[in-house]
Scaffold this active site. Structure first.
Site, PDB file in Angstrom:
ATOM      1  N   GLU A   1       0.816  -1.213   0.000  1.00  0.00           N
ATOM      2  CA  GLU A   1       0.000   0.000   0.000  1.00  0.00           C
ATOM      3  C   GLU A   1       0.854   1.270   0.000  1.00  0.00           C
ATOM      4  OE1 GLU A   1      -2.766  -0.273   3.263  1.00  0.00           O
ATOM      5  OE2 GLU A   1      -3.639  -2.126   2.475  1.00  0.00           O
ATOM      6  N   CYS A   2       1.948   1.228  -0.690  1.00  0.00           N
ATOM      7  CA  CYS A   2       2.924   2.321  -0.721  1.00  0.00           C
ATOM      8  C   CYS A   2       2.857   3.030  -2.072  1.00  0.00           C
ATOM      9  CB  CYS A   2       4.324   1.716  -0.492  1.00  0.00           C
ATOM     10  SG  CYS A   2       5.683   2.892  -0.577  1.00  0.00           S
ATOM     11  N   GLY A   3       3.265   4.262  -2.104  1.00  0.00           N
ATOM     12  CA  GLY A   3       3.343   4.975  -3.369  1.00  0.00           C
ATOM     13  C   GLY A   3       4.340   4.355  -4.335  1.00  0.00           C
ATOM     14  N   PHE A   4       5.278   3.560  -3.815  1.00  0.00           N
ATOM     15  CA  PHE A   4       6.275   2.892  -4.658  1.00  0.00           C
ATOM     16  C   PHE A   4       5.870   1.465  -5.026  1.00  0.00           C
ATOM     17  CE2 PHE A   4       8.859   6.037  -2.299  1.00  0.00           C
ATOM     18  CZ  PHE A   4       9.384   6.735  -3.387  1.00  0.00           C
ATOM     19  N   THR A   5       4.679   1.027  -4.624  1.00  0.00           N
ATOM     20  CA  THR A   5       4.254  -0.355  -4.854  1.00  0.00           C
ATOM     21  C   THR A   5       4.278  -0.721  -6.332  1.00  0.00           C
ATOM     22  OG1 THR A   5       2.932  -0.363  -2.840  1.00  0.00           O
ATOM     23  CG2 THR A   5       2.365  -2.002  -4.491  1.00  0.00           C
TER      24      THR A   5
END
Length: 165
Positions: A35-39
């Site tokens: 659930e990360c912006g880098f996922t």
């Protein structure tokens, strides 16, 4: 611990990942989160795995190590993580069980990486990347701002891959 090959990790699907099985192969270790912006980097990691990894007996290994350490961005259990990674990004590279990767409670592998790379190499967010050479030592590390397709990461992977033991 003196090299990557001295470590074992619990596998996402149960059992154990014995890193000694990858002796002589370059390894890219990435602390991941769903659930990360880098996922979206999972997509690039899977592409690297297809292009440089599993197709050759001494190709690049990619190891994802899910972690909930940063922003509580990996809240799922093993089944949820596996389902997300496979359904959303087609991930087929090895994934460890969700692990602690920062601080004194970090798993031994990440304590070793911090020792090998120094203070600045300690992960401060999701999707730090650690490139291990064919001898089982940290070659170079990259922050999450370096995506899997970044020229400097690809060049370093090529350099390590070209080395022979």
């Amino acid at each position: 611990m003196t090299s990557l090959y001295d470590f074992k990790l619990p596998a996402l699907e149960g059992g154990e990942i014995d890193l000694s099985q990858w002796r002589g192969r370059p390894v890219l270790i990435v602390n991941t989160a769903s659930e990360c912006g880098f996922t979206k980097q999972y997509e690039g990691l899977q592409q690297l795995w297809r292009e440089m990894g599993h197709s050759t007996p001494d190709g690049l290994i990619i190891l994802g190590v899910p972690s909930n350490d940063f922003g509580q961005q990996e809240p799922g259990d093993s089944g949820q993580i596996k389902q997300f990674c496979q359904r959303r990004y087609g991930v087929s590279f090895p994934l460890a069980a969700r692990s602690i990767v920062k601080g004194h409670a970090a798993i031994p592998l990440f304590q070793w990486l911090a020792k090998e790379g120094g203070f600045l190499s300690r992960p401060r967010w999701n999707f730090y990347k650690y490139l291990i050479n064919r001898e089982g030592h940290l070659q170079r590390w990259f922050t999450p701002l370096t995506p899997p397709h970044a020229p400097r990461l690809l060049e370093e992977i090529q350099r390590v891959s070209a080395q022979r033991r």
